[in-house]
Scaffold this active site. Structure first.
Site, PDB file in Angstrom:
ATOM      1  N   ARG A   1       0.811  -1.227   0.000  1.00 25.86           N
ATOM      2  CA  ARG A   1       0.000   0.000   0.000  1.00 25.86           C
ATOM      3  C   ARG A   1       0.840   1.271   0.000  1.00 25.86           C
ATOM      4  O   ARG A   1       0.358   2.343   0.388  1.00 25.86           O
ATOM      5  CB  ARG A   1      -0.994   0.007   1.171  1.00 25.86           C
ATOM      6  CG  ARG A   1      -2.021  -1.121   1.075  1.00 25.86           C
ATOM      7  CD  ARG A   1      -3.010  -1.092   2.218  1.00 25.86           C
ATOM      8  NE  ARG A   1      -4.017  -2.151   2.053  1.00 25.86           N
ATOM      9  CZ  ARG A   1      -4.906  -2.472   2.965  1.00 25.86           C
ATOM     10  NH1 ARG A   1      -4.929  -1.810   4.118  1.00 25.86           N
ATOM     11  NH2 ARG A   1      -5.773  -3.434   2.747  1.00 25.86           N
TER      12      ARG A   1
ATOM     13  N   LYS B   1       3.638  11.230 -10.847  1.00 26.50           N
ATOM     14  CA  LYS B   1       2.807  10.346 -11.658  1.00 26.50           C
ATOM     15  C   LYS B   1       3.515   9.012 -11.860  1.00 26.50           C
ATOM     16  O   LYS B   1       4.697   8.977 -12.215  1.00 26.50           O
ATOM     17  CB  LYS B   1       2.533  10.968 -13.030  1.00 26.50           C
ATOM     18  CG  LYS B   1       1.463  12.031 -13.061  1.00 26.50           C
ATOM     19  CD  LYS B   1       1.218  12.436 -14.505  1.00 26.50           C
ATOM     20  CE  LYS B   1       0.097  13.425 -14.649  1.00 26.50           C
ATOM     21  NZ  LYS B   1      -0.126  13.772 -16.076  1.00 26.50           N
TER      22      LYS B   1
ATOM     23  N   GLU C   1      10.521  17.954 -24.339  1.00 20.55           N
ATOM     24  CA  GLU C   1       9.825  18.364 -23.122  1.00 20.55           C
ATOM     25  C   GLU C   1      10.334  19.718 -22.632  1.00 20.55           C
ATOM     26  O   GLU C   1       9.560  20.522 -22.088  1.00 20.55           O
ATOM     27  CB  GLU C   1       9.997  17.311 -22.021  1.00 20.55           C
ATOM     28  CG  GLU C   1       9.273  16.001 -22.287  1.00 20.55           C
ATOM     29  CD  GLU C   1       7.775  16.078 -22.070  1.00 20.55           C
ATOM     30  OE1 GLU C   1       7.290  17.106 -21.559  1.00 20.55           O
ATOM     31  OE2 GLU C   1       7.080  15.103 -22.420  1.00 20.55           O
TER      32      GLU C   1
ATOM     33  N   LYS D   1       8.086  22.843 -14.099  1.00 22.47           N
ATOM     34  CA  LYS D   1       7.125  21.770 -13.871  1.00 22.47           C
ATOM     35  C   LYS D   1       6.659  21.753 -12.416  1.00 22.47           C
ATOM     36  O   LYS D   1       5.469  21.564 -12.140  1.00 22.47           O
ATOM     37  CB  LYS D   1       7.724  20.415 -14.241  1.00 22.47           C
ATOM     38  CG  LYS D   1       6.721  19.280 -14.052  1.00 22.47           C
ATOM     39  CD  LYS D   1       7.161  17.968 -14.642  1.00 22.47           C
ATOM     40  CE  LYS D   1       6.056  16.924 -14.487  1.00 22.47           C
ATOM     41  NZ  LYS D   1       6.434  15.609 -15.053  1.00 22.47           N
TER      42      LYS D   1
ATOM     43  N   GLU E   1      -4.039  16.931 -11.307  1.00 19.95           N
ATOM     44  CA  GLU E   1      -4.381  17.124 -12.713  1.00 19.95           C
ATOM     45  C   GLU E   1      -5.864  17.415 -12.910  1.00 19.95           C
ATOM     46  O   GLU E   1      -6.493  16.959 -13.861  1.00 19.95           O
ATOM     47  CB  GLU E   1      -3.968  15.899 -13.540  1.00 19.95           C
ATOM     48  CG  GLU E   1      -3.757  16.208 -15.005  1.00 19.95           C
ATOM     49  CD  GLU E   1      -3.166  15.042 -15.779  1.00 19.95           C
ATOM     50  OE1 GLU E   1      -2.338  15.303 -16.650  1.00 19.95           O
ATOM     51  OE2 GLU E   1      -3.532  13.890 -15.506  1.00 19.95           O
TER      52      GLU E   1
ATOM     53  N   ARG F   1      -2.632  21.687 -14.192  1.00 13.31           N
ATOM     54  CA  ARG F   1      -1.643  20.682 -14.581  1.00 13.31           C
ATOM     55  C   ARG F   1      -1.923  20.124 -15.972  1.00 13.31           C
ATOM     56  O   ARG F   1      -1.045  19.522 -16.590  1.00 13.31           O
ATOM     57  CB  ARG F   1      -1.602  19.551 -13.534  1.00 13.31           C
ATOM     58  CG  ARG F   1      -0.455  18.577 -13.755  1.00 13.31           C
ATOM     59  CD  ARG F   1      -0.231  17.654 -12.577  1.00 13.31           C
ATOM     60  NE  ARG F   1       0.858  16.720 -12.838  1.00 13.31           N
ATOM     61  CZ  ARG F   1       1.436  15.964 -11.918  1.00 13.31           C
ATOM     62  NH1 ARG F   1       1.035  16.034 -10.658  1.00 13.31           N
ATOM     63  NH2 ARG F   1       2.418  15.143 -12.238  1.00 13.31           N
TER      64      ARG F   1
ATOM     65  N   ASN G   1       0.201  18.580 -20.548  1.00 16.98           N
ATOM     66  CA  ASN G   1      -0.162  17.619 -21.586  1.00 16.98           C
ATOM     67  C   ASN G   1      -0.093  18.219 -22.993  1.00 16.98           C
ATOM     68  O   ASN G   1      -0.422  17.532 -23.971  1.00 16.98           O
ATOM     69  CB  ASN G   1      -1.578  17.089 -21.333  1.00 16.98           C
ATOM     70  CG  ASN G   1      -1.650  16.245 -20.081  1.00 16.98           C
ATOM     71  OD1 ASN G   1      -0.791  15.420 -19.835  1.00 16.98           O
ATOM     72  ND2 ASN G   1      -2.672  16.468 -19.273  1.00 16.98           N
TER      73      ASN G   1
ATOM     74  N   HIS H   1       0.840  16.119 -26.010  1.00 17.39           N
ATOM     75  CA  HIS H   1       0.841  14.715 -25.624  1.00 17.39           C
ATOM     76  C   HIS H   1      -0.364  13.916 -26.100  1.00 17.39           C
ATOM     77  O   HIS H   1      -0.273  12.703 -26.240  1.00 17.39           O
ATOM     78  CB  HIS H   1       0.969  14.593 -24.102  1.00 17.39           C
ATOM     79  CG  HIS H   1       2.362  14.817 -23.611  1.00 17.39           C
ATOM     80  ND1 HIS H   1       3.038  15.999 -23.818  1.00 17.39           N
ATOM     81  CD2 HIS H   1       3.219  14.007 -22.943  1.00 17.39           C
ATOM     82  CE1 HIS H   1       4.244  15.910 -23.274  1.00 17.39           C
ATOM     83  NE2 HIS H   1       4.379  14.717 -22.751  1.00 17.39           N
TER      84      HIS H   1
ATOM     85  N   HIS I   1       0.758  10.600 -27.847  1.00 17.80           N
ATOM     86  CA  HIS I   1       0.420   9.255 -27.363  1.00 17.80           C
ATOM     87  C   HIS I   1      -0.293   8.445 -28.440  1.00 17.80           C
ATOM     88  O   HIS I   1      -0.086   7.227 -28.553  1.00 17.80           O
ATOM     89  CB  HIS I   1      -0.454   9.349 -26.115  1.00 17.80           C
ATOM     90  CG  HIS I   1       0.284   9.802 -24.895  1.00 17.80           C
ATOM     91  ND1 HIS I   1      -0.347  10.131 -23.722  1.00 17.80           N
ATOM     92  CD2 HIS I   1       1.610   9.983 -24.664  1.00 17.80           C
ATOM     93  CE1 HIS I   1       0.537  10.497 -22.821  1.00 17.80           C
ATOM     94  NE2 HIS I   1       1.745  10.418 -23.368  1.00 17.80           N
TER      95      HIS I   1
ATOM     96  N   HIS J   1       9.586   8.634 -27.133  1.00 18.54           N
ATOM     97  CA  HIS J   1       8.545   9.524 -26.621  1.00 18.54           C
ATOM     98  C   HIS J   1       8.812  10.979 -26.986  1.00 18.54           C
ATOM     99  O   HIS J   1       7.901  11.712 -27.387  1.00 18.54           O
ATOM    100  CB  HIS J   1       8.438   9.367 -25.101  1.00 18.54           C
ATOM    101  CG  HIS J   1       7.425  10.268 -24.471  1.00 18.54           C
ATOM    102  ND1 HIS J   1       6.077  10.197 -24.744  1.00 18.54           N
ATOM    103  CD2 HIS J   1       7.566  11.295 -23.588  1.00 18.54           C
ATOM    104  CE1 HIS J   1       5.428  11.108 -24.049  1.00 18.54           C
ATOM    105  NE2 HIS J   1       6.309  11.796 -23.348  1.00 18.54           N
TER     106      HIS J   1
END
Length: 368
Positions: free
Chosen positions: A121, A143, A185, A231, A241, A245, A249, A252, A256, A268
């Site tokens: 956990r 993330k 990026e 960032k 997000e 935030r 993206n 992206h 993606h 990427h």
């Protein structure tokens, strides 16, 4: 060694040439544990694993330090690898008093972070990014995720690291085509908040091949630090997000979709470069951008050696269809974080993203 300051994060980020020499001290200070498990891929391990293992064995007995490896590549960022790594930790006897160290690029950072988020956990993770892309993107922000057949990063969790250690000297071990993927990026961060930074990244990125190892690390270190600050400021405003935030993206959604069409064989950063050009074109078509951004972004992307044209064999119609399964989609429609100008993003309807018609997206895809 002191961490970067000021940063609005709950964890420290160390960024300097030679930062790995302080790894043992950093781990003891921020993530002390009974056992330490290093997760690394089979490409990075021969370069850096021995050094990291030695640093940990200086603060814990060798039998309480373990190295777990996985095959390199986005295609291995899966639930199956997450299960295998978790099972290996259990078989080794790891418990809640274990710290995981993610040593590698973004794939390892995402996967090892997800293992840490879910094991018992949640146990501490120290992110040790070894690519420029991972330093300025995946290692900061908390993330973690794995991919599924339906799309990228669709199963994951938010799990902040206990610390991030960026040794910019390790970037000298990267082939040029891998190093430059991180520049996408960094250019994105300039688009989001800082036009001057965008220009600095373009200028430095276009000269990297001319620099020796020491000069390259010296040139990249302040830029990496600035990307981290940009960032971190966005993440501090919106950790989960739900709003601002979303701007991270930018580029992206289309990136993606392109990656999935190519079975994640395209790096990427290359996909993000293409995605930024297309989504900047989309901003112009939607009447959001105040200036012809797409051409300016295309110029910078080309200057640093990243692609500006869709790979052969990729169907633009198929890319469009893939955007509907993006994790940012709502009611089956993709939402896009769009720029207004270099250094400024569109707040949209207050969620920092907006739905755009398929017809406009398809038109924008013709820009790449």
């Amino acid at each position: 060694m002191a961490p970067l300051t000021p940063l609005p994060l709950s964890y420290p980020v160390y960024c300097a040439p030679g930062a790995l020499s302080a790894l043992g001290h950093i781990v003891q200070q921020h993530a002390p544990a009974h056992r330490y498990a290093v997760i690394c891929d089979d490409v990075v391990a021969p370069h850096h694993a021995a050094r990291v293992m030695a640093a940990l064995q200086a603060i814990a007995p060798a039998e309480r330090v373990s190295l777990l490896t996985l095959p390199a590549g986005e295609q291995h960022k899966t639930r199956a690898e997450w299960a295998r790594l978790s099972d290996e930790l259990l078989a080794w006897g790891a418990g809640r008093d274990t710290t995981i160290l993610a040593l590698g690029g973004g794939v390892v950072g995402d996967l090892a972070g997800f293992v840490a988020a879910t094991f018992m956990r949640g146990v501490p993770v120290v992110q040790i990014p070894t690519t420029l892309l991972a330093m300025v993107d995946a290692a900061v922000g908390g993330k973690t995720a794995v991919d599924t057949p339906a799309g990228k990063n669709l199963v994951g969790a938010f799990h902040d690291p206990a610390a991030v250690v960026m040794d910019t000297e390790v970037l000298n071990t990267l082939p040029p085509e891998v190093l430059r993927t991180g520049l996408a990026e960094m250019l994105k961060h300039g688009v989001l908040t800082d036009a001057d930074y965008f220009v600095r990244v373009q200028d430095t990125g276009s000269r990297l091949a001319e620099l020796d190892d020491r000069s390259r690390a010296a040139a990249l270190t302040p830029l990496v630090a600035e990307s981290v600050r940009i960032k971190a400021a966005v993440v501090a405003e919106d950790a989960r997000e739900g709003g601002k935030r979303q701007v991270l993206n930018f580029g992206h959604t289309i990136a993606h979709a392109i990656e999935k069409q190519l079975d994640y064989q395209l790096p990427h950063g290359d996909a993000v470069a293409l995605g930024m050009i297309a989504e900047a074109q989309l901003a112009e078509l939607a009447g959001v951008a105040r200036e012809p951004l797409a051409a300016r972004i295309r110029e910078a992307v080309a200057a640093v050696g990243l692609p500006t044209v869709m790979p052969a064999g990729v169907s633009r119609d198929a890319v469009l269809a893939e955007t509907h399964g993006d994790k940012k989609a709502r009611a089956g429609a993709a939402r896009y974080a769009l720029p207004v100008a270099l250094g400024e993003m569109d707040p949209g309807d207050g969620r920092w993203s907006r739905p755009v018609s398929d017809a406009l997206v398809r038109q924008a895809l013709d820009a790449i």
